[in-house]
Motif scaffolding. Structure first.
Motif, short mmCIF file in Angstrom:
data_model
loop_
_atom_site.label_atom_id
_atom_site.label_comp_id
_atom_site.label_asym_id
_atom_site.label_seq_id
_atom_site.Cartn_x
_atom_site.Cartn_y
_atom_site.Cartn_z
N SER A 51 0.77 -1.15 0.15
CA SER A 51 0.03 0.06 0.17
C SER A 51 0.76 1.30 0.07
N ASP A 52 2.13 1.25 0.02
CA ASP A 52 2.88 2.26 0.08
C ASP A 52 2.71 2.88 -1.33
N GLU A 53 2.61 4.52 -1.28
CA GLU A 53 2.48 5.46 -2.58
C GLU A 53 3.88 5.55 -2.91
N VAL A 54 4.04 5.48 -4.30
CA VAL A 54 5.22 5.83 -5.19
C VAL A 54 4.94 6.70 -6.22
N GLU A 55 6.11 7.70 -6.65
CA GLU A 55 5.75 8.50 -7.68
C GLU A 55 6.79 7.96 -8.80
N ILE A 56 6.28 7.85 -10.05
CA ILE A 56 7.00 7.36 -11.20
C ILE A 56 7.91 8.44 -11.51
N VAL A 57 9.13 8.02 -11.64
CA VAL A 57 10.29 9.01 -12.25
C VAL A 57 10.57 8.86 -13.82
N ILE A 88 -4.38 1.48 -2.98
CA ILE A 88 -4.74 0.60 -1.86
C ILE A 88 -4.94 1.12 -0.48
N VAL A 89 -6.16 0.93 0.14
CA VAL A 89 -6.45 1.38 1.32
C VAL A 89 -6.03 0.33 2.40
N SER A 90 -5.05 0.86 3.15
CA SER A 90 -4.28 0.04 4.04
C SER A 90 -5.35 0.09 5.39
N SER A 91 -5.52 -1.02 6.11
CA SER A 91 -6.03 -1.15 7.27
C SER A 91 -5.53 -1.87 8.25
N SER A 92 -6.11 -2.28 9.37
CA SER A 92 -5.57 -3.03 10.30
C SER A 92 -5.42 -4.47 9.82
#
Length: 153
Positions: A51-57, A88-92
């Motif tokens: 779920s980590d958000e990344v930016e495309i370079v 992706i919504v991360s939850s517990s």
């Protein structure tokens, strides 16, 4: 059936062809390594998680150079198969390895139990293969000795 799987795989692969600099994507696997260049044999420089958000370079074939949105020090190359354009919504809730393996097969636990109960399918061999692990150096040696085509940087 084979035709359907092929078409689904093709559509899934094509979805990554449209990633461009500045786009945001999300890690869709439990964890993934970021590499110093666009090769599985390159030096591992960081790790990202589900779920980590990344930016495309930058994009190069099926590899994307990315930087983490949360932590700018986390930057490197990742195979596009480990990313999703969908947020992706991360939850517990955290998926187990078995649940991720089932999802990779296109099943959930209930469907797999029904198939096992019917006696039509035996996943023991698949489960054994999924437990196998080889190092990057072993894989590189196999590719070189087998004179397989492709870039092994």
């Amino acid at each position: 059936m084979k035709k359907s799987i092929f078409l689904l795989s093709l559509l899934f692969s094509l979805s990554f062809c449209f990633a461009k600099a500045g786009d945001k994507m999300y890690v869709s696997v439990k964890s993934a390594d970021l590499y110093s260049s666009n090769s599985f044999f390159a030096k591992k420089v960081a790790k990202v998680s589900y779920s980590d958000e990344v930016e495309i370079v930058k994009e190069d074939n099926n590899w994307l150079q990315v930087k983490s949105i949360k932590n700018a020090e986390k930057a490197g190359w990742i195979n596009a198969d480990s990313l999703s354009k969908r947020k992706i919504v991360s939850s517990s809730f955290a998926a187990t390895t078995d649940e991720l393996a089932l999802a990779g097969k296109g099943f959930n636990e209930e469907i797999e139990k029904a198939y096992k109960k019917s006696g039509k399918t035996d996943y023991k061999s698949v489960d054994i293969m999924e437990k196998n692990s080889i190092s990057s150096s072993e894989l590189k040696k196999f590719i070189s000795e087998g004179e397989l085509k492709g870039d092994i940087k």
